[in-house]
Design an enzyme around this catalytic site. Structure first.
Site, short mmCIF file in Angstrom:
data_model
loop_
_atom_site.label_atom_id
_atom_site.label_comp_id
_atom_site.label_asym_id
_atom_site.label_seq_id
_atom_site.Cartn_x
_atom_site.Cartn_y
_atom_site.Cartn_z
N ASP A 249 -1.40 4.45 -6.22
CA ASP A 249 0.04 4.32 -5.97
C ASP A 249 0.83 5.49 -6.53
OD1 ASP A 249 -1.08 1.40 -5.99
OD2 ASP A 249 0.76 1.44 -4.81
N ARG B 218 10.58 -1.46 -4.70
CA ARG B 218 9.46 -1.59 -5.65
C ARG B 218 9.42 -0.31 -6.49
NH1 ARG B 218 3.75 -3.41 -3.23
NH2 ARG B 218 3.37 -4.02 -5.38
N GLY C 243 0.88 -1.17 0.00
CA GLY C 243 0.00 0.00 0.00
C GLY C 243 0.91 1.22 0.00
N ASN D 100 -3.07 2.58 -10.14
CA ASN D 100 -3.47 1.79 -8.96
C ASN D 100 -3.40 0.31 -9.32
OD1 ASN D 100 -4.40 1.70 -6.21
ND2 ASN D 100 -6.39 1.07 -6.97
N LYS D 101 -3.73 -0.52 -8.37
CA LYS D 101 -3.65 -1.97 -8.55
C LYS D 101 -4.27 -2.44 -9.86
CE LYS D 101 -1.99 -4.37 -6.53
NZ LYS D 101 -0.62 -4.79 -6.94
O1 MRU Z 1 0.69 -4.21 -4.54
P1 MRU Z 1 0.06 -3.45 -3.40
O2 MRU Z 1 -0.76 -4.30 -2.49
O3 MRU Z 1 1.08 -2.62 -2.66
O4 MRU Z 1 -0.92 -2.44 -4.12
C1 MRU Z 1 -1.63 -1.53 -3.31
C2 MRU Z 1 -2.61 -0.72 -4.06
O5 MRU Z 1 -2.69 -0.78 -5.27
C3 MRU Z 1 -3.43 0.25 -3.28
O6 MRU Z 1 -4.68 0.41 -3.86
C4 MRU Z 1 -2.72 1.61 -3.25
O7 MRU Z 1 -1.40 1.47 -2.79
C5 MRU Z 1 -3.43 2.60 -2.44
S1 MRU Z 1 -3.14 2.24 -0.74
C6 MRU Z 1 -3.77 3.30 0.30
#
Ligand code: MRU
Length: 354
Positions: free
Chosen positions: A244, A94, A52, A254-255
């Site tokens: 992100d 990352r 996140g 985002n994801k």
């Molecule tokens: O791969 P992740 O679990 O780190 O991805 C997280 C996301 O895509 C969240 O939606 C994003 O970081 C927003 S978190 C408040």
């Protein structure tokens, strides 16, 4: 929501460490791990033990402390070099969430400012402690503020759809996308949530569903490919997600899967809200096309959670994020206000606010 996803445990100011929820084990087990070295912090971020965007930023600040807390005996010029190289190591964890780089730049800038002000090595280390802890406390306050502002978008009786996990587990506070839901719930509004499972690493199923159930919020889990059907059935009043990295034109990274949800929302006339602190807005990036998209190992798709679901040797493409064009975004909720129909001008104006 009481989960504290990560914290700094003070030792003698030389042997502190970062305690964090091991998110890869949720929801089967709630385990906290103690991260004590920079390589272990890089590994924890890469493995998604901590994940996140805002939580990764907080972890980066604490990662810097792990790297320098025992180095106060170095000559101050040498310590500065060490601070910069620790930041470069952590930056490799990352590539997509800009909060990682934002936090590292902030830590290095603080060291530089202290150095130029004549700080000795002990003062440089003390400044780093102060900065890392501020990153965390400010994130918690910003989550609360975004929750309060975003709660105005949520009317009594609404059902929201969310993707991935943008809750307390993903931040140093109560979350980004889930914060308005928590605040609306506190205000006594009836709110229900549909949580996308979020293939392949199941942050929606494992984390969002768990987190919302802990908080006593009505949550229904669906697989990602059910979102269109659920919208067509008229069950969703708004989509709410985190981010992100947001480009300065309002494109939202985002994801993986978020872009598809945004297209579905547009087709069904459903508002698509993004909740993110300004630390997630990268003004150096003009559009989403410039955002580096992480690719994850094929095994996360072919053998997720220990079960082989694709033939041995299958060719796999595994981008972990996608970009939703600004034109599909109804509004971005930041800690300084809501940016409706985001444009470069509106984003730069929000970034310039105190
Ligand atoms: O791969 P992740 O679990 O780190 O991805 C997280 C996301 O895509 C969240 O939606 C994003 O970081 C927003 S978190 C408040």
């Amino acid at each position: 929501m009481n989960v504290s996803t990560l914290s700094w445990i003070d030792g003698t100011n030389r042997d502190g460490f970062c305690r964090m929820v091991e998110q890869t084990l949720l929801p089967a087990e709630f385990v906290e791990i103690d991260v004590k070295t920079v390589p272990d912090m890089v590994d924890a971020i890469w493995r998604l033990a901590v994940r996140g965007a805002p939580a990764i930023g907080v972890a980066a600040g604490y990662g810097m402390l792990l790297g320098i807390q025992q180095e106060g005996g170095r000559e101050r010029g040498d310590l500065m070099k060490h601070i910069k190289s620790t930041s470069e190591t952590l930056a490799k964890a990352r590539p997509t969430a800009v909060n990682l780089f934002w936090a590292l730049e902030r830590m290095v800038l603080r060291a530089q400012t202290d150095f130029e002000g004549g700080a000795d090595s002990a003062a440089l280390v003390a400044g780093q402690f102060e900065e890392a802890k501020s990153i965390h406390t400010e994130d918690a306050a910003q989550c609360r503020r975004m929750g309060e502002l975003g709660a105005d978008l949520i009317k009594d009786g609404m059902t929201l759809l969310t993707h991935c996990n943008a809750g307390a587990l993903a931040t140093g506070g109560m979350g980004t996308a889930l914060a308005p839901i928590y605040v609306a719930h506190e205000q006594g509004k009836n709110v229900a949530v549909f949580a996308d499972e979020t293939r392949p690493l199941l942050q929606g199923a494992r984390l969002t569903t768990w987190e919302l159930m802990q908080a006593g919020i009505d949550v229904t889990l669906i697989t990602d490919n059910m979102a269109a059907r659920v919208m067509m059935e008229g069950k969703i009043d708004a989509v709410i997600v985190g981010s992100d990295r947001i480009a300065r034109n309002g494109d939202v990274c985002n994801k993986i899967g978020t872009y598809g949800v945004a297209i579905l929302a547009k087709y069904h006339g459903i508002p698509f809200y993004v909740v993110a602190p300004r630390s997630t807005i990268d003004v150096k990036v003009a559009t989403g096309a410039e955002i580096p998209i992480e690719e994850r190992p094929a095994v996360e798709i072919t053998e997720g959670y220990g079960k082989r679901t694709a033939p041995e040797g299958a060719k796999v493409y595994a981008p972990a994020f996608d970009v939703t064009p600004a034109e599909l975004v109804t509004a971005i909720v930041t800690e300084v206000g809501i940016i409706h129909s985001p444009t470069t001008e509106k984003i730069l104006e929000a970034m310039s606010r105190a």
